[in-house]
Design an enzyme around this catalytic site. Structure first.
Site, mmCIF file in Angstrom:
data_model
loop_
_atom_site.group_PDB
_atom_site.id
_atom_site.type_symbol
_atom_site.label_atom_id
_atom_site.label_comp_id
_atom_site.label_asym_id
_atom_site.label_seq_id
_atom_site.Cartn_x
_atom_site.Cartn_y
_atom_site.Cartn_z
ATOM 1 N N CYS A 123 0.844 -1.196 0.000
ATOM 2 C CA CYS A 123 0.000 0.000 0.000
ATOM 3 C C CYS A 123 0.878 1.243 0.000
ATOM 4 C CB CYS A 123 -0.939 0.007 1.198
ATOM 5 S SG CYS A 123 -1.996 1.472 1.198
ATOM 6 N N CYS A 180 -0.440 4.212 2.005
ATOM 7 C CA CYS A 180 -0.410 4.064 3.479
ATOM 8 C C CYS A 180 1.020 4.190 4.013
ATOM 9 C CB CYS A 180 -0.915 2.697 3.936
ATOM 10 S SG CYS A 180 -2.296 2.049 3.057
ATOM 11 N N ASP A 181 1.992 3.667 3.257
ATOM 12 C CA ASP A 181 3.333 3.491 3.822
ATOM 13 C C ASP A 181 4.374 4.491 3.319
ATOM 14 O OD1 ASP A 181 2.407 1.325 5.293
ATOM 15 O OD2 ASP A 181 2.688 -0.030 3.606
#
Ligand code: NDP
Length: 307
Positions: A132, A135-136
């Site tokens: 992701c 997200c990261d």
């Protein structure tokens, strides 16, 4: 006995709960993870009525709406282990909870991120390899990263990563993108994104953590690109384990087969969102919400007429 158990806490699950609650049904809403794939969207610019919102904020709004009906909706964050057909409905076994019974089911379990299947991927998973980008990416401030894929997730992910990373390599096996032109243009504007096209990643290399990716053909004279992080964004597979266990039919691509009323081949079982064969397999917030709306209406009709 509940009227309906809705399995999945993403856009489709929450929408189905809102509609079912407004139909005055007794709802059990359960899922392993709140927000689903919607939580991975850094920016949502295609939910009509809101020009720009973060995915997690949109999902929080959905959740709050679903939980605004008081006792009508029982909410549980947990994994469904097993479902069995019983007289008049289904018995649903939930991890850490008692078995519940419901007259109908809406599967809204979404999809699971696809893996690349190359050497080093499993070894470095969580040590630089993640699934992701949006997200990261923020863990890679001033570092170099690779994003693999050519769909919305990869291209949006590259655009978001470019806001913090020193350098982003967008590695795609073709020279055209299936992502929305909106995101492709956003990425092209970024000076720190380098396109690595018509190349496949053969291996992820590292020591205790990722140090680079190895390509099938050289790029700028080298087969290896040194990076600190690798975001694999090559799509998702429908999460159909539970429907399969119950005997639901799949379409030829492996999605839960539903008709235009979101009915599966099993009476009383419906599907909505990314796991289904509906909406031409176009996984969007809008299509998931639309399918969930139809599924809830079908549950209501089924409970009234048995069809
Ligand atoms: P997609 O299936 O749309 O795209 C997957 C990409 O990965 C494709 O470019 C594909 O290549 C590539 N790919 C697949 N397998 C491999 C492989 N083995 N090796 C290398 N490359 C591979 O997945 P996404 O996750 O991007 O999107 C899923 C759905 O979610 C879509 O419907 C999308 O529109 C939606 N979405 C919407 C967003 C938004 O609206 N903001 C954001 C994110 C996702 P090829 O093109 O060659 O097939």
């Amino acid at each position: 006995m509940f009227d309906v158990v809705i399995i999945g806490l993403g856009c489709a699950g929450y929408t189905a709960a809102v509609y079912c609650a407004r139909y005055k049904l007794k709802v059990y809403l359960v899922g392993a993870e709140e927000g689903g794939m919607g939580n991975t969207a850094a920016e949502v610019g295609n939910w009509p009525g809101i020009i720009d919102i973060r995915g997690p904020d949109l999902m929080e709004n959905f959740k709050n709406h679903a939980l605004s009906f008081g006792d009508s909706v029982t909410y549980k964050i947990s994994r469904v282990k097993q479902i069995e057909k019983i007289t008049g409905g289904f018995s649903v076994e939930i991890e850490g909870a008692e078995k519940i019974e419901a007259k109908t089911i809406i599967f809204a379990t979404g999809s699971n991120k696809r893996h690349l299947g190359v050497e080093g991927e499993t070894e470095f998973s969580g040590k630089g390899v993640t699934y992701c980008a949006t997200c990261d990416a923020f863990f890679y401030k001033n570092k170099d990263v690779a994003v693999i894929g050519g769909g919305d997730s990869a291209v949006e992910g590259a655009a978001i990563a470019a806001q913090v990373a020193r350098k982003v390599y967008l590695i795609h096996r073709k020279n055209t993108f299936r992502a929305e032109p909106f995101w492709v243009d956003r990425v092209k504007e970024k000076k720190n994104v380098e396109f690595v096209l018509e190349r496949n990643v053969k291996k992820i290399v590292g020591t205790t953590k990722v140090t680079g990716v190895e390509l099938d053909q050289p790029h700028n004279g080298s087969r290896t690109i040194p990076v600190d992080g690798v975001f694999i964004e090559i799509g998702s597979n429908p999460a159909v384990d539970l429907p399969k266990q119950l005997g639901c039919a799949l379409d030829p691509l492996g999605f839960l087969a539903v008709d235009s009323a979101q009915r599966t081949n099993i009476a009383g079982v419906f599907g909505a969102g990314d796991l289904t064969s509906a909406s031409n397999h176009f996984a969007q917030f809008t299509t998931a919400a639309g399918e969930a709306t139809v599924a809830a209406n079908s549950v209501f009709n089924f409970l009234q007429s048995g069809k």
